[in-house]
Design a protein around this motif. Structure first.
Motif, PDB file in Angstrom:
ATOM      1  N   THR A 209       6.929 -34.367 -22.634  1.00 28.78           N
ATOM      2  CA  THR A 209       6.777 -34.960 -21.384  1.00 28.78           C
ATOM      3  C   THR A 209       5.280 -35.929 -21.324  1.00 28.78           C
ATOM      4  OG1 THR A 209       7.492 -32.942 -20.343  1.00 28.78           O
ATOM      5  CG2 THR A 209       6.548 -34.264 -18.367  1.00 28.78           C
ATOM      6  N   THR A 211       4.889 -37.525 -24.088  1.00 26.30           N
ATOM      7  CA  THR A 211       5.158 -38.792 -24.585  1.00 26.30           C
ATOM      8  C   THR A 211       5.724 -39.875 -23.561  1.00 26.30           C
ATOM      9  OG1 THR A 211       5.213 -37.699 -26.724  1.00 26.30           O
ATOM     10  CG2 THR A 211       6.420 -39.854 -27.310  1.00 26.30           C
ATOM     11  N   ASP A 212       6.932 -39.390 -22.972  1.00 26.60           N
ATOM     12  CA  ASP A 212       8.134 -40.083 -22.182  1.00 26.60           C
ATOM     13  C   ASP A 212       7.001 -40.629 -20.862  1.00 26.60           C
ATOM     14  OD1 ASP A 212       9.345 -39.003 -23.643  1.00 26.60           O
ATOM     15  OD2 ASP A 212      10.766 -37.701 -22.355  1.00 26.60           O
TER      16      ASP A 212
END
Ligand SMILES: [Zn+2]
Ligand SMILES: [Zn+2]
Length: 291
Positions: A209, A211-212
């Motif tokens: 999450t 990273t995204d």
């Protein structure tokens, strides 16, 4: 060597907090500028800065973070509460500048049932106003919450949204605004700390999450705490490392990712004797990062 330290008491003076964290084997620090449960503050000139800086040098303690009061609620619908919260955070940011700190870690508060959508513009407005009236070398850090009802920033999308508002303002330097991830809060709010490859598709991964949402570059510090409560419980009760509900392998994965390796780790655990972070917990984290 990893940056690893703890939140320790500043009773008797902020210079004593430096001694306390050194005594348990930490090399970085988090403290309160005063009592965390009262609004009243000493004058900023009252702090023993000379002793504080000479101790920082002597024990090589860096970075230093300040934790804001638990009373702060920038999402309140009561003007009096917002005014007190604003004034208190202004003081903490001035304190952060004074102690050459690396940021004030803030629980933004609760919308008390009004909902994120109804309170987000108000939050962005107050943070922007705070950063306009505080020193250029002070930093505002949002801490993720544990998923309690109404608490802002349990959902990491909210952190992303607030940071995006800052980038639009352009009135102050972008690096004055970031965030702090607390492993206990993340676990309690429903983010698994494990390797994303090992998490069922129905569950959220903290690592994936962050990273995204492109949140690594603004993450400044990680609070390393175990959780007394189960996954996604929405409860904020910290446990000593290895004694709570976060699987050891999961915590180990998260704190050894390349992104987290660069960040200071701060313990906020009860300690074996209940007096707060101790050498034993520092040692347990050292073991996790060494393996
Ligand atoms: Zn924390
Ligand atoms: Zn907590």
């Amino acid at each position: 060597m990893r940056q690893l330290g703890a939140h320790v008491s500043a009773a008797g003076g902020i210079d004593k907090a430096v001694e306390r964290v050194a005594a348990i084997g930490g090399n970085c620090l988090q403290l309160f500028s005063g009592s965390p449960r009262v609004w009243a503050k000493p004058g900023l000139e009252k702090y023993p800065l000379d002793k504080f800086f000479s101790n920082r040098e002597k024990y090589a303690i860096s970075p230093v973070f300040t934790h804001a009061l638990y009373l702060v609620n920038l999402a309140s619908d009561k003007p009096e509460n917002i005014r007190k919260s604003f004034d208190s955070l202004k003081y903490e940011l001035e304190f952060d500048s004074l102690v050459k700190g690396s940021g004030v870690v803030v629980h933004l508060g609760s919308h008390q049932g009004r909902g994120w959508e109804a309170s987000k513009e108000q939050l962005a407005k107050h943070i922007d106003a705070l950063l306009k009236v505080t020193p250029d070398d002070s930093t505002f850090l949002i801490e993720n919450s544990a998923g309690q009802k109404g608490k802002i920033a349990s959902d990491l999308h909210e952190v992303r949204w607030l940071l995006d508002q800052a980038e639009l303002s352009g009135k102050w330097s972008k690096n004055r605004f970031g965030w702090c991830f607390d492993t206990c809060h993340g676990h309690a709010a429903g983010y698994r700390l494990a390797d994303p490859a090992k998490i069922p598709a129905s569950e959220k991964s903290a690592y994936a999450t962050i990273t995204d949402l492109d949140l690594w570059s603004t993450l400044r510090v990680v609070h390393v705490n175990d959780s007394r409560d189960p996954f996604a419980s929405g409860r904020d009760r910290h446990a000593n490392i290895g004694e709570g509900n976060i699987p050891k392998a999961d915590l180990q994965f998260f704190i050894n990712t390349p992104e987290v390796q660069k960040l200071p780790l701060i313990l906020e655990v009860p300690g074996l004797d209940g007096n707060g972070p101790d050498g034993e917990n520092i040692g347990r984290v050292q073991q996790l990062v060494a393996c």
